[in-house]
Design a protein around this motif. Structure first.
Motif, short mmCIF file in Angstrom:
data_model
loop_
_atom_site.label_atom_id
_atom_site.label_comp_id
_atom_site.label_asym_id
_atom_site.label_seq_id
_atom_site.Cartn_x
_atom_site.Cartn_y
_atom_site.Cartn_z
N SER A 151 0.81 -1.22 0.00
CA SER A 151 0.00 0.00 0.00
C SER A 151 0.84 1.27 0.00
CB SER A 151 -0.92 0.01 1.23
OG SER A 151 -0.16 0.04 2.43
N SER A 156 1.39 0.61 -10.65
CA SER A 156 0.39 0.78 -11.71
C SER A 156 0.17 -0.54 -12.44
CB SER A 156 0.85 1.86 -12.69
OG SER A 156 2.11 1.52 -13.25
N ASP A 175 -3.94 -1.14 -1.52
CA ASP A 175 -4.60 0.16 -1.54
C ASP A 175 -3.62 1.31 -1.73
OD1 ASP A 175 -4.17 -1.20 1.07
OD2 ASP A 175 -4.52 0.79 1.94
N ARG A 176 -4.18 2.41 -2.24
CA ARG A 176 -3.47 3.67 -2.43
C ARG A 176 -2.27 3.52 -3.37
NH1 ARG A 176 -5.30 7.83 1.12
NH2 ARG A 176 -6.82 7.01 2.60
N ASN A 177 -2.61 3.05 -4.56
CA ASN A 177 -1.66 3.00 -5.67
C ASN A 177 -2.34 3.59 -6.90
OD1 ASN A 177 0.99 1.49 -4.99
ND2 ASN A 177 -0.55 0.25 -3.95
N LYS A 178 -1.89 3.21 -8.08
CA LYS A 178 -2.51 3.66 -9.33
C LYS A 178 -2.89 2.46 -10.19
CE LYS A 178 0.08 8.02 -9.34
NZ LYS A 178 1.09 8.84 -10.05
N LEU A 179 -3.40 1.44 -9.53
CA LEU A 179 -3.74 0.20 -10.22
C LEU A 179 -5.00 0.40 -11.06
CD1 LEU A 179 -3.07 -2.27 -7.28
CD2 LEU A 179 -1.55 -1.68 -9.17
N THR A 180 -5.02 -0.24 -12.22
CA THR A 180 -6.14 -0.11 -13.15
C THR A 180 -6.67 -1.49 -13.53
OG1 THR A 180 -4.56 -0.05 -15.00
CG2 THR A 180 -5.28 2.07 -14.11
N HIS A 200 -8.65 3.33 -3.11
CA HIS A 200 -7.83 4.43 -3.62
C HIS A 200 -6.93 3.99 -4.78
CE1 HIS A 200 -9.01 5.87 0.37
NE2 HIS A 200 -8.75 7.10 -0.05
N ASN A 201 -7.55 3.35 -5.76
CA ASN A 201 -6.88 3.02 -7.01
C ASN A 201 -7.75 3.54 -8.16
OD1 ASN A 201 -4.30 1.36 -6.67
ND2 ASN A 201 -5.66 0.33 -5.23
N GLN A 202 -7.57 2.98 -9.34
CA GLN A 202 -8.39 3.34 -10.49
C GLN A 202 -8.99 2.09 -11.11
OE1 GLN A 202 -5.89 5.81 -13.07
NE2 GLN A 202 -4.97 6.75 -11.27
N ASN A 224 -12.67 3.86 -6.14
CA ASN A 224 -12.28 3.32 -7.43
C ASN A 224 -13.32 3.73 -8.46
OD1 ASN A 224 -9.77 1.50 -7.30
ND2 ASN A 224 -10.90 0.83 -5.48
#
Length: 329
Positions: A151, A156, A175-180, A200-202, A224
């Protein structure tokens, strides 16, 4: 079941232990050399000032030794001025059970592939850093992991479905990354159901239908871009306690959801949820509730804990009414 050390490694560790005892030092000499290479790779930071070759490495800061073999079994580096990348040498500590790089804002680069060599690892925390790149598939080889925390990083890409093959997880923090991309369907097939933190990702797409088979104790998918039906998270026969699905694009009828009696915290705010609040919710021992900013209608049922929350738990709905909101007309 934990992997047992191979006879060859045990013999090697015993030999090096006997050698080190002859020199009045408990620390495994091979591990000591590896630690000094790690220190050098990190540019000899002040945090590791105690890593003095003249001293027993079992007494060094940030490490612990096994009480019997005196091999290094824990490397925990946090809250210091560390810069650069995770050294590949961490993979040369074969008996490591705990690996932690935490609150190191200048730690960069991808997750180190050599970590895959640590077959005894049960606790992995690489969090609050600036690590980037994907969540690597090779982490699924660490079958003894019980705690997995990546986290608060800059990771990504997609979540690898192979993480569901980790058979002993108690908690999974991405949590709290830029995962898509979507939540893997395979996450509904964990052998042991972990607490799941993906907030808190995408992430996008629908919550996997396979979640109907999972009895998560804690599940946090908040903030998300998830859409569709989230009722699969719930179930009258489940023992789930904490659910946070807030700030997504979810659309389902709340009045048709069957809630577990164990539920103590429910956050659904900022979605497109319709229907009404079911009377069954008065039977729940809720400590936290937020269904604000949805499209709910009807009267808030009276009873249980529902009136113990203020209007901020309910406001900005389509036509929800009744205490603690204004009376229904």
């Amino acid at each position: 079941m934990a992997t047992r050390p191979t006879p060859l490694l045990s013999l090697l560790c015993l030999f090096t232990l006997l050698f080190s005892l002859a020199h009045s030092e408990l620390c495994n000499p091979t591990d000591k050399k590896v630690l000094l290479r790690i220190k050098a790779a990190l540019n000899n930071p002040y945090l590791l000032a105690s890593w003095n070759p003249a001293n027993d490495c079992c007494d060094w800061y940030c490490v612990t030794c096994d009480s019997t073999t005196h091999c290094i079994n824990s490397l925990t580096i946090f809250s210091g001025k560390i810069s650069g990348q995770i050294p590949a040498e961490v993979g040369d500590l074969p008996y490591l059970e705990t690996l932690e790089f935490h609150k190191l804002s200048n730690l960069t680069g991808p997750i180190q592939p050599a970590i895959a060599k640590l077959k005894h690892l049960s606790f992995l925390r690489l969090s609050w850093t600036n690590l980037s790149g994907p969540v690597p598939d090779f982490l699924s080889k660490l079958k003894n992991l019980t705690f997995f925390d990546l986290s608060f990083n800059d990771l990504s890409g997609y979540i690898p479905p192979s993480l569901s093959l980790l058979p002993n997880l108690n908690a999974l923090h991405l949590d709290r990354n830029k995962l898509t991309g979507p939540i893997p369907e395979s996450f509904g097939k964990f052998t042991k159901v972990p607490d799941l933190y993906l907030s808190h990702n995408q992430l996008s797409g629908k919550i996997p239908a396979s979640f109907a088979n999972m009895d998560f104790n804690v599940i946090d998918l908040s903030r998300n871009k998830l859409e569709g039906d989230a009722s699969v998270v719930f179930g009258s026969n489940k023992t789930t306690q904490i659910v946070d699905l807030s700030r997504n694009l979810l659309q389902f009828d709340l009045s048709k959801v069957q809630f577990p009696k164990s539920l103590t915290s429910l956050d659904l705010n900022h979605n497109n949820i319709t229907g009404s609040i079911p009377v069954e919710m008065t039977k729940l021992n809720l400590q936290f509730l937020n269904v604000s900013y949805n499209r709910l209608c009807g009267q808030i049922p009276v009873g249980g804990k529902l009136q113990s929350f203020d209007n901020s738990s309910y406001f900005h709905n389509r036509c929800l009414c009744g205490s603690p909101l204004p009376s229904c007309k």
